[in-house]
Design a protein around this motif. Structure first.
Motif, short mmCIF file in Angstrom:
data_model
loop_
_atom_site.label_atom_id
_atom_site.label_comp_id
_atom_site.label_asym_id
_atom_site.label_seq_id
_atom_site.Cartn_x
_atom_site.Cartn_y
_atom_site.Cartn_z
N ALA A 59 43.82 41.90 29.91
CA ALA A 59 43.35 42.88 30.13
C ALA A 59 42.64 43.85 30.75
O ALA A 59 43.58 44.66 31.77
CB ALA A 59 43.61 43.60 28.10
N GLN A 62 44.96 42.42 34.15
CA GLN A 62 45.85 43.21 34.32
C GLN A 62 45.68 45.08 34.84
O GLN A 62 46.98 45.62 35.55
CB GLN A 62 46.76 43.30 33.08
CG GLN A 62 47.07 41.98 33.26
CD GLN A 62 48.15 41.91 31.22
OE1 GLN A 62 47.51 42.33 30.03
NE2 GLN A 62 48.42 40.79 30.94
N ARG A 63 44.84 46.13 34.23
CA ARG A 63 44.89 47.27 33.96
C ARG A 63 44.61 47.32 36.20
O ARG A 63 44.68 47.80 36.47
CB ARG A 63 43.35 47.41 33.36
CG ARG A 63 43.62 49.05 33.25
CD ARG A 63 45.05 49.93 33.06
NE ARG A 63 44.00 51.16 33.52
CZ ARG A 63 45.18 52.18 33.74
NH1 ARG A 63 46.34 52.02 34.12
NH2 ARG A 63 44.56 54.07 33.64
N THR A 66 47.53 46.86 37.93
CA THR A 66 48.44 48.14 37.82
C THR A 66 47.95 48.77 38.46
O THR A 66 48.81 49.98 40.05
CB THR A 66 48.09 48.19 36.42
OG1 THR A 66 49.03 47.01 36.25
CG2 THR A 66 49.26 49.45 36.38
N LEU A 67 46.32 49.37 38.61
CA LEU A 67 46.15 51.08 39.65
C LEU A 67 45.74 50.04 41.19
O LEU A 67 46.61 51.52 41.61
CB LEU A 67 44.86 50.91 38.90
CG LEU A 67 44.74 51.87 37.66
CD1 LEU A 67 43.42 51.87 37.30
CD2 LEU A 67 45.45 52.91 37.32
N GLU A 93 40.85 39.78 38.71
CA GLU A 93 42.32 40.51 38.62
C GLU A 93 43.00 39.04 37.41
O GLU A 93 43.72 39.88 36.73
CB GLU A 93 42.90 40.73 39.10
CG GLU A 93 44.51 41.51 39.47
CD GLU A 93 44.36 42.28 40.87
OE1 GLU A 93 45.24 41.16 41.59
OE2 GLU A 93 44.20 43.26 41.70
N PHE A 118 40.41 54.64 34.31
CA PHE A 118 40.61 52.71 34.67
C PHE A 118 40.56 52.64 32.84
O PHE A 118 41.70 51.46 32.45
CB PHE A 118 39.57 52.54 35.28
CG PHE A 118 39.52 51.40 35.31
CD1 PHE A 118 39.98 50.59 36.09
CD2 PHE A 118 39.12 50.25 34.17
CE1 PHE A 118 40.49 49.20 36.17
CE2 PHE A 118 39.01 48.71 33.68
CZ PHE A 118 39.82 47.90 34.93
N GLU A 121 43.91 52.60 29.68
CA GLU A 121 44.86 52.07 29.24
C GLU A 121 44.56 50.39 28.72
O GLU A 121 45.34 49.61 28.53
CB GLU A 121 45.99 51.87 30.05
CG GLU A 121 46.53 52.83 31.33
CD GLU A 121 47.52 53.29 30.46
OE1 GLU A 121 47.97 52.65 28.98
OE2 GLU A 121 47.87 54.85 29.44
N VAL A 122 42.47 49.97 29.21
CA VAL A 122 42.68 48.67 28.38
C VAL A 122 42.67 48.80 26.58
O VAL A 122 41.84 49.77 26.00
CB VAL A 122 41.25 49.13 29.12
CG1 VAL A 122 41.19 47.01 28.62
CG2 VAL A 122 41.36 48.56 31.17
#
Length: 122
Positions: A59, A62-63, A66-67, A93, A118, A121-122
């Motif tokens: 996770a 993935q965050r 995405t960022l 990543e 940051f 969303e995790v």
């Protein structure tokens, strides 16, 4: 005298006491290293701990991705800004490698976000 015993008290549960002693030693070690931590104590099997760790790493990675993509940055640029090799950054990543918490400020600076943004969303 331990924290769990005092004169006249019943013999403490050794399993709980040993877990607490390990946590205290771990906390002292972390304080010695200058790391401020919050230790959460739960009892679960080793495989549960590994699974939770893997889920978090995935996770987290993935965050990061995405960022990074929202900022329009290639992996190499973020890795360079953090002082990491491109391959190390790519493994983090992908969730294949853990990142040291001491690198969080560098990560959020490289991505142009705050820690709160940051971790929202995790």
């Amino acid at each position: 005298m331990s924290l769990l015993s005092f004169p006249g008290a019943a013999e403490p549960d050794r399993s709980v006491g040993s877990d607490i002693n390990r946590l205290q030693a771990n906390t002292r070690r972390r304080k010695h290293l200058g790391v401020s931590t919050l230790v959460l104590f739960t009892r679960c099997s080793h495989s549960d701990q590994v699974q939770k760790s893997d889920d978090f790493q995935t996770a987290f990675g993935q965050r990061m991705r995405t960022l990074r993509e929202q900022a329009g940055l290639p992996q190499e640029e973020v890795a360079h800004r953090m002082g990491l090799s491109s391959s190390s950054y790519a493994r983090i990543e992908r969730g294949q490698q853990a990142m040291r918490t001491s690198r969080l400020p560098e990560l959020v600076d490289a991505l142009g976000v705050t820690l709160q943004q940051f971790f929202s969303e995790v």
